[in-house]
Design a protein around this motif. Structure first.
Motif, PDB file in Angstrom:
ATOM      1  N   ASP A  74       0.838  -1.208   0.000  1.00 58.46           N
ATOM      2  CA  ASP A  74       0.000   0.000   0.000  1.00 58.46           C
ATOM      3  C   ASP A  74       0.872   1.257   0.000  1.00 58.46           C
ATOM      4  N   ALA A  75       1.932   1.253   0.848  1.00 60.94           N
ATOM      5  CA  ALA A  75       2.819   2.431   0.886  1.00 60.94           C
ATOM      6  C   ALA A  75       3.553   2.606  -0.443  1.00 60.94           C
ATOM      7  N   LEU A  76       3.937   1.462  -1.065  1.00 57.79           N
ATOM      8  CA  LEU A  76       4.625   1.543  -2.350  1.00 57.79           C
ATOM      9  C   LEU A  76       3.696   2.069  -3.424  1.00 57.79           C
ATOM     10  N   ASP A  77       2.398   1.605  -3.388  1.00 52.15           N
ATOM     11  CA  ASP A  77       1.432   2.104  -4.372  1.00 52.15           C
ATOM     12  C   ASP A  77       1.221   3.603  -4.209  1.00 52.15           C
ATOM     13  N   ALA A  78       1.071   4.046  -2.958  1.00 55.01           N
ATOM     14  CA  ALA A  78       0.848   5.481  -2.716  1.00 55.01           C
ATOM     15  C   ALA A  78       2.057   6.312  -3.174  1.00 55.01           C
ATOM     16  N   LEU A  79       3.252   5.786  -2.904  1.00 57.27           N
ATOM     17  CA  LEU A  79       4.449   6.517  -3.294  1.00 57.27           C
ATOM     18  C   LEU A  79       4.589   6.585  -4.813  1.00 57.27           C
ATOM     19  N   VAL A  80       4.341   5.468  -5.500  1.00 55.43           N
ATOM     20  CA  VAL A  80       4.413   5.445  -6.959  1.00 55.43           C
ATOM     21  C   VAL A  80       3.393   6.390  -7.564  1.00 55.43           C
ATOM     22  N   ASP A  81       2.165   6.378  -6.995  1.00 55.16           N
ATOM     23  CA  ASP A  81       1.128   7.267  -7.531  1.00 55.16           C
ATOM     24  C   ASP A  81       1.485   8.735  -7.302  1.00 55.16           C
ATOM     25  N   ARG A  82       2.073   9.002  -6.155  1.00 57.30           N
ATOM     26  CA  ARG A  82       2.466  10.401  -5.867  1.00 57.30           C
ATOM     27  C   ARG A  82       3.552  10.886  -6.825  1.00 57.30           C
ATOM     28  N   ILE A  83       4.549  10.030  -7.079  1.00 58.95           N
ATOM     29  CA  ILE A  83       5.624  10.426  -8.001  1.00 58.95           C
ATOM     30  C   ILE A  83       5.086  10.542  -9.419  1.00 58.95           C
ATOM     31  N   ARG A  84       4.195   9.635  -9.798  1.00 61.75           N
ATOM     32  CA  ARG A  84       3.652   9.635 -11.156  1.00 61.75           C
ATOM     33  C   ARG A  84       2.883  10.908 -11.452  1.00 61.75           C
ATOM     34  N   HIS A  85       2.137  11.396 -10.467  1.00 58.28           N
ATOM     35  CA  HIS A  85       1.328  12.595 -10.696  1.00 58.28           C
ATOM     36  C   HIS A  85       2.004  13.863 -10.184  1.00 58.28           C
ATOM     37  N   SER A  86       3.341  13.804  -9.976  1.00 61.88           N
ATOM     38  CA  SER A  86       4.042  15.016  -9.519  1.00 61.88           C
ATOM     39  C   SER A  86       4.154  16.065 -10.631  1.00 61.88           C
ATOM     40  N   GLU A  87       3.965  15.677 -11.882  1.00 68.04           N
ATOM     41  CA  GLU A  87       3.991  16.599 -13.006  1.00 68.04           C
ATOM     42  C   GLU A  87       2.803  16.322 -13.898  1.00 68.04           C
ATOM     43  N   THR A  88       2.479  17.278 -14.735  1.00 65.87           N
ATOM     44  CA  THR A  88       1.394  17.142 -15.707  1.00 65.87           C
ATOM     45  C   THR A  88       1.979  17.349 -17.098  1.00 65.87           C
ATOM     46  N   PRO A  89       1.773  16.388 -18.008  1.00 65.73           N
ATOM     47  CA  PRO A  89       1.039  15.128 -17.850  1.00 65.73           C
ATOM     48  C   PRO A  89       1.783  14.148 -16.941  1.00 65.73           C
ATOM     49  N   ALA A  90       1.112  13.044 -16.648  1.00 58.59           N
ATOM     50  CA  ALA A  90       1.681  12.064 -15.722  1.00 58.59           C
ATOM     51  C   ALA A  90       2.961  11.475 -16.299  1.00 58.59           C
ATOM     52  N   LEU A  91       3.887  11.120 -15.412  1.00 56.61           N
ATOM     53  CA  LEU A  91       5.180  10.581 -15.823  1.00 56.61           C
ATOM     54  C   LEU A  91       5.040   9.172 -16.354  1.00 56.61           C
ATOM     55  N   SER A  92       5.977   8.802 -17.235  1.00 60.79           N
ATOM     56  CA  SER A  92       6.038   7.424 -17.715  1.00 60.79           C
ATOM     57  C   SER A  92       6.692   6.551 -16.647  1.00 60.79           C
ATOM     58  N   TYR A  93       6.711   5.252 -16.931  1.00 59.29           N
ATOM     59  CA  TYR A  93       7.283   4.355 -15.938  1.00 59.29           C
ATOM     60  C   TYR A  93       8.767   4.617 -15.738  1.00 59.29           C
ATOM     61  N   ARG A  94       9.502   4.788 -16.831  1.00 55.64           N
ATOM     62  CA  ARG A  94      10.929   4.994 -16.690  1.00 55.64           C
ATOM     63  C   ARG A  94      11.242   6.275 -15.921  1.00 55.64           C
ATOM     64  N   GLU A  95      10.487   7.351 -16.193  1.00 60.81           N
ATOM     65  CA  GLU A  95      10.705   8.599 -15.464  1.00 60.81           C
ATOM     66  C   GLU A  95      10.352   8.446 -13.984  1.00 60.81           C
ATOM     67  N   MET A  96       9.241   7.736 -13.720  1.00 61.24           N
ATOM     68  CA  MET A  96       8.841   7.516 -12.336  1.00 61.24           C
ATOM     69  C   MET A  96       9.867   6.665 -11.597  1.00 61.24           C
ATOM     70  N   ALA A  97      10.390   5.615 -12.274  1.00 63.60           N
ATOM     71  CA  ALA A  97      11.368   4.748 -11.630  1.00 63.60           C
ATOM     72  C   ALA A  97      12.657   5.502 -11.337  1.00 63.60           C
ATOM     73  N   GLY A  98      13.081   6.367 -12.283  1.00 65.99           N
ATOM     74  CA  GLY A  98      14.287   7.141 -12.047  1.00 65.99           C
ATOM     75  C   GLY A  98      14.150   8.067 -10.847  1.00 65.99           C
ATOM     76  N   ARG A  99      13.019   8.733 -10.726  1.00 60.84           N
ATOM     77  CA  ARG A  99      12.818   9.632  -9.576  1.00 60.84           C
ATOM     78  C   ARG A  99      12.644   8.837  -8.278  1.00 60.84           C
ATOM     79  N   PHE A 100      12.060   7.648  -8.374  1.00 59.88           N
ATOM     80  CA  PHE A 100      11.916   6.795  -7.195  1.00 59.88           C
ATOM     81  C   PHE A 100      13.288   6.409  -6.646  1.00 59.88           C
ATOM     82  N   ARG A 101      14.200   5.997  -7.534  1.00 57.13           N
ATOM     83  CA  ARG A 101      15.546   5.631  -7.093  1.00 57.13           C
ATOM     84  C   ARG A 101      16.314   6.856  -6.607  1.00 57.13           C
ATOM     85  N   ALA A 102      16.144   7.992  -7.308  1.00 57.70           N
ATOM     86  CA  ALA A 102      16.867   9.192  -6.928  1.00 57.70           C
ATOM     87  C   ALA A 102      16.445   9.706  -5.552  1.00 57.70           C
ATOM     88  N   ALA A 103      15.198   9.428  -5.152  1.00 57.65           N
ATOM     89  CA  ALA A 103      14.718   9.882  -3.842  1.00 57.65           C
ATOM     90  C   ALA A 103      15.255   9.028  -2.701  1.00 57.65           C
TER      91      ALA A 103
END
Length: 286
Positions: free
Chosen positions: A240-269
């Motif tokens: 649940d925490a991982l889903d919430a975190l992924v959703d938050r990173i995905r919608h941090s910009e408009t339009p929504a980030l792709s998977y690769r962009e989301m994964a890069g920011r997830f690792r960078a955080a």
């Protein structure tokens, strides 16, 4: 050094005076007594010698007189005129007398050259100094030419080395690009193969049931750095925490980030999660 110019002038003067005296005696001797003709010839030669001696005296004092010079040239022209007149009145040898009629004028010209020599003559010390200056200038010019040639040769060698190095680098890059292209083609062929999905399902089904991964090819090339999101890092996140975190990173910009962009920011955080769990969370959120 003066002998180089004064001796020819003296010799030419003596020859022209003797010739003038002889011509006057022979030419006028038929019309008047020869002693009178001799006096006339000696008068012409004597006037010439007198003016020449006075010119030389003035030259030795560093002076010059146009009147004396004009009188001297007048006597020279008179002597030349006598020789020319005798040549035209002589029988059978006019050409020979005309051939020597220029000697008085030539003698005056030689004395003029000698005077110019004296006015422009330099001492031995001055000549040595001039030669030293000229030699120094030639040495400096030779050194400058040698330096320019050496610099040109060095620059040519450097450009040749740079060009060859650039060619080698381009050749290596071309070979590397060709190798990467073949590897990419192999990966693409494997990705689109019929058994790829089944193989991934058999591997991931034990970790995350009912999830079939879509195999994404890796991204080759530079990536644009992004600022890390101010997210709290955790050692192990629940689904649940991982889903919430992924959703938050995905919608941090408009339009929504792709998977690769989301994964890069997830690792960078600073968050950590396996690729399988991160992909599964992305599937659930998306």
């Amino acid at each position: 050094m003066n002998a180089k110019t004064v001796l020819p002038a003296v010799a030419m003067t003596a020859v022209s005076m003797v010739l003038t005296l002889a011509v006057v005696v022979m030419w006028l001797g038929t019309a008047m007594p020869w002693p009178v003709a001799l006096v006339v010839g000696l008068g012409i030669d004597g006037g010439w010698l007198a003016t020449l001696a006075y010119e030389r005296r003035l030259a030795a004092q560093g002076d010059h007189s146009n009147a004396v010079t004009a009188v001297g040239w007048s006597f020279g022209l008179i002597a030349t005129g006598v020789l020319i007149a005798h040549a035209f009145t002589a029988e059978g040898s006019a050409g020979a007398w005309l051939a020597v009629a220029w000697l008085p004028i030539a003698a005056k010209a030689l004395w003029l050259v000698h005077g110019l020599w004296e006015r422009t003559a330099l001492t031995g010390e001055a000549l040595d100094a001039i030669q030293g200056i000229q030699q120094e200038a030639r040495d400096e010019a030779a050194v400058a030419r040698a330096r320019l040639r050496a610099e040109a040769a060095t620059e040519e060698t450097r450009l040749t080395a740079v060009t060859q190095a650039g060619a080698r680098v381009a050749h290596v890059q071309a070979k590397t690009a060709e190798t990467l292209s073949r590897a990419w083609s192999t990966l693409e062929t494997a990705r689109k193969g019929e058994g790829t999905g089944q193989a991934l399902t058999s591997v991931t089904a034990r970790v995350t049931p009912d999830v079939t991964l879509q195999w994404e090819l890796p991204v080759w090339g530079p990536t644009e750095p992004v600022s890390a999101l101010a997210l709290e890092s955790a050692g192990a996140l629940t689904d649940d925490a991982l889903d919430a975190l992924v959703d938050r990173i995905r919608h941090s910009e408009t339009p929504a980030l792709s998977y690769r962009e989301m994964a890069g920011r997830f690792r960078a955080a600073g968050h950590s999660a396996s690729e399988v769990r991160l992909r599964a969370a992305w599937k659930r959120v998306a």
